[in-house]
Design a protein around this motif. Structure first.
Motif, PDB file in Angstrom:
ATOM      1  N   ASN A 739       7.480  28.968  10.362  1.00  0.00           N
ATOM      2  CA  ASN A 739       7.432  30.229   9.712  1.00  0.00           C
ATOM      3  C   ASN A 739       7.940  29.903   8.273  1.00  0.00           C
ATOM      4  N   ARG A 740       8.158  28.900   7.894  1.00  0.00           N
ATOM      5  CA  ARG A 740       8.675  28.793   6.330  1.00  0.00           C
ATOM      6  C   ARG A 740      10.032  29.394   6.126  1.00  0.00           C
ATOM      7  N   VAL A 741      11.107  28.578   7.160  1.00  0.00           N
ATOM      8  CA  VAL A 741      12.393  29.401   6.870  1.00  0.00           C
ATOM      9  C   VAL A 741      13.542  28.215   6.340  1.00  0.00           C
ATOM     10  N   PRO A 742      14.591  28.611   5.600  1.00  0.00           N
ATOM     11  CA  PRO A 742      15.303  27.645   5.361  1.00  0.00           C
ATOM     12  C   PRO A 742      16.085  26.952   6.911  1.00  0.00           C
ATOM     13  N   ALA A 743      16.436  25.865   6.674  1.00  0.00           N
ATOM     14  CA  ALA A 743      16.747  25.169   7.947  1.00  0.00           C
ATOM     15  C   ALA A 743      17.800  24.029   7.709  1.00  0.00           C
ATOM     16  N   THR A 744      18.793  23.519   8.769  1.00  0.00           N
ATOM     17  CA  THR A 744      19.642  22.576   8.719  1.00  0.00           C
ATOM     18  C   THR A 744      19.190  21.714  10.009  1.00  0.00           C
ATOM     19  N   HIS A 745      19.051  20.219   9.950  1.00  0.00           N
ATOM     20  CA  HIS A 745      18.521  19.619  10.907  1.00  0.00           C
ATOM     21  C   HIS A 745      19.689  18.503  11.647  1.00  0.00           C
ATOM     22  N   LEU A 746      20.302  18.712  12.686  1.00  0.00           N
ATOM     23  CA  LEU A 746      21.278  18.005  13.179  1.00  0.00           C
ATOM     24  C   LEU A 746      20.981  16.826  14.092  1.00  0.00           C
ATOM     25  N   GLY A 747      21.462  15.676  14.092  1.00  0.00           N
ATOM     26  CA  GLY A 747      21.053  14.636  14.991  1.00  0.00           C
ATOM     27  C   GLY A 747      21.625  13.133  14.630  1.00  0.00           C
ATOM     28  N   VAL A 748      21.325  12.168  15.044  1.00  0.00           N
ATOM     29  CA  VAL A 748      21.864  10.985  14.989  1.00  0.00           C
ATOM     30  C   VAL A 748      21.130   9.946  13.788  1.00  0.00           C
TER      31      VAL A 748
END
Length: 779
Positions: A739-748
């Motif tokens: 949906n073309r939204v701002p995002a932050t991606h958490l992981g290892v």
């Protein structure tokens, strides 16, 4: 089991006809590569091919196919000898002439033998060095399993035609050393011992060491070193000196002799050094004409049909056999024995000389033998002997989509796997009877103990369980031919090699199995190449990686997998799932099993965890229709676990696996701060990515369900996004593009450390604090 001596013989055992076929196979295999390179590539890219590697196999393969193979036998051909296989199939009427100029062309003959892509019969896909060589071992194991489970009486040997340089691969020795392999007497390896690799003549091939390693593993070792001419010369005066000279000669010196004319050979060969009988050898050499002398230098056993036939007739079917056949790389070609002949292509003049030598016509290169010739009659008889009827494939018994239980309490997805398998034995016993599980010595530590106790361990014969009466024994090791669990040693390559062949029984013998391999998730990448190659070759199976991620916190960084979620997403022919709850495991496992054992089937990879999770968080709907809707969403790749009571939320958190609990905790805390949050459970990043691709008109796999995007991420609820998983964050990063939204991606993104779960999650920024912080930054 019948032996090679039972194989029907060629008409009148016509050696002349066999020799004529051998010369034609040499020409055809060389011409196939020549045509590919004359065709060229418009971009200027080298087409390639391996004329010398093919030539060294011509006698071996001609002798095997036209004198010894039976219809029930299967052969894995070394990758670089694929043109020889196509040439033989062409002479047997199994390949149309139009394909011969198409090696390495789009839609033509593949670079290496491919069971799924070549137009002619190929028993085993090869190309990834070491994997094709070992495949017939696991094919033999799979055939025996099918025979014991279904009462089939299919017989036949499993041959591997192996290049000597291929023996450098660790996968080869891992397979040879597995204790189960020593019982497979139908396995026969023929090693093309040409003593050259891609770059050089190997200075110390160590044949006695190789023989000793095979013998130590319980194999019969047969060595075919010299042909009839050399044996005749050994019997003459000076023959002992000749044998001693050749036996003691370093590989590079011998290879150099192959490039010498007769005058040079007469000078070099008697130069035996101190202690040798140079005078006797010089006398023998002096009495030979030039043609005989040059032929003698090249007269190795791998180019002598009689010597090869004697070895094949001497196979002991009670144990695996390896035949070490000495050959010359490029035998019969102008490039024979040259240290850089591996990828070299004959010139036009050299092709003309070859045609004159073997009786071929360069202007009509694809001639078969006339039916009225002895060679034509032998081809026809061989084709009849080797013809196989396509098997009728049993349908896979019906599998339930939902067993109907709703798990409660705290449970791990790893334990849910064993529970689901046990439930299947009660709910669908016919389908459960097709399940076969494999482990590399981790059955108890991956929660398969209950399943193993229920179905037993497969073995070719029943063995006594000496701990059956020990009250402290929890895992009962009952070995019998009706068992459904195979335990291999600690070698993940062996596990997935066997998995691939068990997953191909539906197409080989019409007996579909539902194979599941369980191993530690950190070692999935170690097993990935052979498993991927098995999928490429048509094997359909389920690979379970468990425990996974940094969630097995006390184990430390060496046992914390990071990249496996994206590996699964990117693997062709495979659907990847990382379920969060026990019910998700059941639904995705049943869906994955239902895709196995059929022409349009596909494999699956399940990434499971040892982290206990409160199962009430799954909020499984009680209404049957709503429950079925949730099941379909889980299987399709994602489901809305929590919807904020607002028309459009402030934030969406999408999480996979056990970290869905942190997502829910963070959503609760954000709600207290006045932010409405949707939470989406992601079960399959790969299926979601396929749905995104499908939405733009790009091809998608049949199991992709485009509707899941609007179901899990409806445009009307589009909001800033935080993604979270116990693996590399880029695995879910594409979700922001839905949906073309701002995002932050958490992981290892770092190697982990040992510690308690809270400390490890905080160290990697995976805990609820990190999620809340990332959300507030976005908001």
């Amino acid at each position: 089991m019948s032996t090679a001596t039972d194989a029907p013989q060629s008409p009148a055992d016509d050696r002349d006809a066999l020799g004529e076929i051998e010369r034609r196979v040499l020409w055809l295999s060389t011409a196939i590569i020549d045509a590919a390179n004359r065709r060229g590539d418009p971009s200027g890219l080298k087409v390639g091919g391996h004329q010398a590697s093919s030539a060294s196999m011509v006698t071996i393969m001609t002798t095997l196919w036209f004198e010894h193979l039976r219809a029930g036998d299967r052969v894995s051909v070394k990758p670089h000898a694929s043109p020889v296989l196509h040439a033989i199939n062409y002479l047997l009427g199994e390949l149309d002439e139009s394909y011969l100029p198409t090696l390495r062309a789009f839609g033509g003959l593949q670079s290496y033998p491919s069971r799924s892509k070549d137009p002619d019969p190929v028993d085993y896909s090869t190309g990834s060095v070491g994997i094709g060589a070992t495949a017939p071992i696991w094919g033999a194991l799979a055939r025996r399993y099918v025979a014991s489970r279904f009462g089939d009486d299919a017989q036949g040997r499993q041959y591997s035609l192996v290049g000597d340089a291929e023996l450098d691969e660790g996968a080869v020795w891992e397979a040879i050393l597995d204790p189960m392999v020593g019982e497979l007497g139908e396995v026969v390896w023929i090693v093309d011992l040409n003593r050259q690799s891609l770059d050089r003549v190997v200075p110390k091939i160590g044949t006695p060491r190789i023989e000793g390693m095979f013998r130590a593993a319980g194999w019969q070792v047969l060595t075919v070193k010299y042909g009839r001419l050399l044996h005749e010369l050994f019997a003459r005066p000076g023959g002992d000196a000749l044998r001693a000279r050749i036996d003691g000669m370093p590989n590079p010196e011998y290879q150099r002799l192959l490039r010498c004319d007769a005058a040079e050979v007469r000078t070099r060969l008697p130069d035996v050094g101190p202690g040798g009988d140079g005078a006797a050898l010089a006398g023998l050499v002096e009495g030979l004409d030039d043609d005989t002398l040059l032929a003698a230098v090249r007269n190795l056993g791998g180019h002598d049909p009689a010597a090869l036939g004697e070895a094949l007739d001497g196979i002991d079917d009670s144990r695996p056999t390896v035949i070490l056949a000495y050959t010359v790389k490029g035998h019969g070609l102008a490039t024979a024995g040259h240290p850089q002949n591996h990828g070299s292509i004959l010139t036009a003049d050299q092709m003309g000389e070859l045609a004159a030598t073997v009786g071929a016509d360069p202007d009509g290169p694809w001639q078969r033998f006339g039916s009225d010739t002895a060679a034509g009659a032998l081809c026809a008889a061989t084709a009849r002997r080797l013809r196989r009827e396509a098997p009728e494939t049993d349908p896979v018994p019906a599998l339930p989509r939902d067993i109907g239980r709703t798990p409660t309490g705290r449970a791990t997805t790893q334990a849910a796997l064993g529970r689901a398998l046990l439930d299947l034995t009660r709910e669908a016993p016919d389908a459960a009877g097709r399940v076969v599980t494999l482990c590399p010595d981790v059955s108890s530590s991956t929660n398969l103990g209950g399943w193993v106790n229920k179905v037993g361990v497969w073995s070719t014969a029943e063995r006594k369980d000496w701990f059956d009466d020990d009250p402290e024994t929890i895992l009962h090791w009952r070995e019998r031919p009706t068992g459904q669990h195979l335990e291999l040693g600690i070698a993940e390559g062996n596990l997935v090699g066997a998995l691939g062949e068990l997953g191909a029984t539906w197409s080989r013998w019409g007996r579909p199995l539902l194979p599941i391999g369980v191993l530690y998730d950190p070692f999935v990448e170690r097993a990935l190449e052979p498993w991927a190659f098995g999928i490429y070759a048509g094997g359909q199976s389920i690979l379970v990686g468990t425990p996974s991620g940094v969630s097995l916190a006390p184990e430390g960084g060496a046992h914390q997998s990071i990249t496996t979620p994206s590996v699964g997403l990117e693997q062709p022919g495979c659907v990847t799932y990382e379920p969060a709850f026990a019910i998700d495991v059941e639904w995705t496992l049943l869906a994955s099993l239902a895709r196995l054992g059929r022409p349009d089937g596909t494999s699956a990879y399940l990434r499971l965890s040892t982290r206990p999770v409160d199962q009430s968080l799954a909020a499984v709907p009680a209404d049957p229709a709503a429950r079925e809707r949730r099941r379909r969403q889980v299987v399709a790749g994602a489901y809305p676990l929590r919807r904020a009571d607002t028309e459009r939320p402030d934030l969406t958190i999408a999480a996979a696996g056990p970290l869905l609990t942190e997502a829910l905790d963070a959503a609760d805390r954000l709600a207290v701060l006045g932010h409405a949050v949707d939470v989406v459970g992601v079960t399959s990043p790969g299926l979601l990515f396929g749905a995104v691709q499908s939405r733009t008109g790009r091809p998608a796999a049949p199991q992709v369900e485009p509707w899941v995007l609007e179901s899990a991420f409806p445009a009307r609820r589009a909001s800033p996004l935080v993604t979270l998983l116990d693996g590399h964050p880029h695995t879910l990063a594409f979700l922001a593009g839905i949906n073309r939204v701002p995002a932050t991606h958490l992981g290892v993104t770092r190697f982990g450390q040992s510690g308690d779960l809270a400390s490890v999650y905080a160290h990697h920024g995976l805990d609820a604090d990190a999620v809340v912080g990332a959300a507030l930054d976005l908001l």
